[in-house]
Motif scaffolding. Structure first.
Motif, PDB file in Angstrom:
ATOM      1  N   LEU A  43       6.030  17.313  -3.907  1.00 21.05           N
ATOM      2  CA  LEU A  43       6.381  16.375  -4.992  1.00 21.05           C
ATOM      3  C   LEU A  43       5.884  14.996  -4.575  1.00 21.05           C
ATOM      4  O   LEU A  43       6.603  14.276  -3.914  1.00 21.05           O
ATOM      5  CB  LEU A  43       7.895  16.355  -5.220  1.00 21.05           C
ATOM      6  N   ARG A  44       4.648  14.559  -4.946  1.00 20.78           N
ATOM      7  CA  ARG A  44       3.719  15.318  -5.716  1.00 20.78           C
ATOM      8  C   ARG A  44       2.286  15.206  -5.155  1.00 20.78           C
ATOM      9  O   ARG A  44       1.348  15.715  -5.742  1.00 20.78           O
ATOM     10  CB  ARG A  44       3.681  14.771  -7.153  1.00 20.78           C
ATOM     11  N   ALA A  45       2.120  14.470  -4.039  1.00 20.69           N
ATOM     12  CA  ALA A  45       0.756  14.063  -3.654  1.00 20.69           C
ATOM     13  C   ALA A  45      -0.208  15.220  -3.396  1.00 20.69           C
ATOM     14  O   ALA A  45      -1.337  15.203  -3.891  1.00 20.69           O
ATOM     15  CB  ALA A  45       0.806  13.133  -2.443  1.00 20.69           C
ATOM     16  N   ASN A  72       0.899   9.132  -9.855  1.00 19.48           N
ATOM     17  CA  ASN A  72       0.777  10.378  -9.100  1.00 19.48           C
ATOM     18  C   ASN A  72       1.166  11.620  -9.897  1.00 19.48           C
ATOM     19  O   ASN A  72       1.484  12.635  -9.309  1.00 19.48           O
ATOM     20  CB  ASN A  72       1.656  10.236  -7.836  1.00 19.48           C
ATOM     21  N   HIS A  79      14.279  14.198  -3.744  1.00 19.10           N
ATOM     22  CA  HIS A  79      13.143  13.627  -4.479  1.00 19.10           C
ATOM     23  C   HIS A  79      12.989  14.280  -5.855  1.00 19.10           C
ATOM     24  O   HIS A  79      12.524  13.637  -6.805  1.00 19.10           O
ATOM     25  CB  HIS A  79      11.848  13.715  -3.677  1.00 19.10           C
TER      26      HIS A  79
HETATM   27  O1  3SL Z   1       5.679  10.257  -1.592  1.00 22.65           O
HETATM   28  C1  3SL Z   1       4.620  10.582  -2.102  1.00 22.65           C
HETATM   29  O2  3SL Z   1       3.581  10.617  -1.489  1.00 22.65           O
HETATM   30  C2  3SL Z   1       4.603  10.899  -3.574  1.00 22.65           C
HETATM   31  O3  3SL Z   1       4.123  12.166  -3.765  1.00 22.65           O
HETATM   32  C3  3SL Z   1       5.896  10.574  -4.228  1.00 22.65           C
HETATM   33  S1  3SL Z   1       5.925  10.828  -5.940  1.00 22.65           S
HETATM   34  O4  3SL Z   1       6.205  12.201  -6.241  1.00 22.65           O
HETATM   35  O5  3SL Z   1       4.687  10.408  -6.538  1.00 22.65           O
HETATM   36  O6  3SL Z   1       7.025  10.006  -6.444  1.00 22.65           O
END
Ligand code: 3SL
Length: 235
Positions: free
Chosen positions: A27-29, A83, A201
């Motif tokens: 989640l989610r990168a 993202n 998250h």
């Molecule tokens: O933390 C991160 O690298 C993101 O993936 C966080 S988010 O899901 O975009 O909020």
């Protein structure tokens, strides 16, 4: 093959380099990276620092670049996209270079830059990562969760566990974290979407109206892509 799991980039050993390091930020990168490459992006360059992203991407033709910035789940001002994997459609990203900085995921990718090979894994491209590991048989594998600002995250450990559990007959587990991650995945296999809604998250993203993103991030093997670090980013 010996598999080690580290829950956050901070827990990665200071010494030694594995044959293969796999960064996970469900989640989610890493889900977004796999989606972008499957949609035809030319490559993804990751940065832990937004100013550095802006400076390096400046040298790239504006019509061929996409600046992606996320902090706290929201799009960073001055960037083209945040993202959400749903924004990375072929009409938006095909042939473009992505310059990306996120709160945690891009930091874990940077942390393992010196490994002999560096991959980004999500649930949506799990099969491609397993295929690569089975074919190349690296001696040591580090799976690194991104967590949230230094703390543990359930969804990254679930994916780390999915890798470990699928390879348990072919590999040794190098630390208790690998055993625990595999156990977690086996207990929730088939219900990972439900588990992700319970993660801290996941709850944060729900507050940002991102329920569809969570559902997508929980899907198994929807893209056949192996984001692998090269000298010009993940390809
Ligand atoms: O933390 C991160 O690298 C993101 O993936 C966080 S988010 O899901 O975009 O909020």
């Amino acid at each position: 093959m010996k598999i080690f799991v580290y829950h956050t980039p901070e827990l990665v050993p200071a010494e030694g380099n594995p044959d293969c390091a796999i960064a996970v930020d469900i989640l989610r990168a890493t889900t977004t990276i796999a989606t972008a490459l499957a949609a035809g992006a030319e490559g993804v360059q990751v940065f832990s620092d937004i100013d550095e992203l802006m400076r390096v991407s400046e040298a790239h033709p504006p019509e061929l670049r996409i600046r992606v910035g996320e902090r706290g789940g929201k799009t960073v001002e001055g960037c083209d996209l945040g993202n959400s994997p749903f924004d990375f459609t072929p009409d938006v990203v095909k042939g473009k270079r992505i310059f990306m900085s996120t709160t945690n995921g891009t930091r874990s990718l940077q942390k393992v830059q010196n490994a002999k090979s560096v991959l980004a894994c999500a649930m949506i491209n799990l099969g491609s990562v397993l295929k690569y590991l089975r074919e190349t048989k690296p001696e040591t594998v580090w799976i690194v969760g991104s967590g949230w600002e230094g703390s543990y995250s359930l969804e990254d450990t679930t994916c780390a566990g999915a890798i470990a559990a699928n390879l348990e007959d072919e590999a040794d587990f190098g630390n208790d974290e690998a055993v625990a991650a595999a156990t977690l995945y086996k207990a929730w296999k088939g219900e990972v979407e439900e588990l992700f809604y319970q993660a801290s998250h996941g709850k944060r993203l729900l507050k940002l109206d991102c329920a569809e993103d969570i559902a997508y991030c929980a899907k198994l093997d929807v893209v056949d892509v192996l984001p692998k670090q090269s000298s010009v980013g993940l390809l």
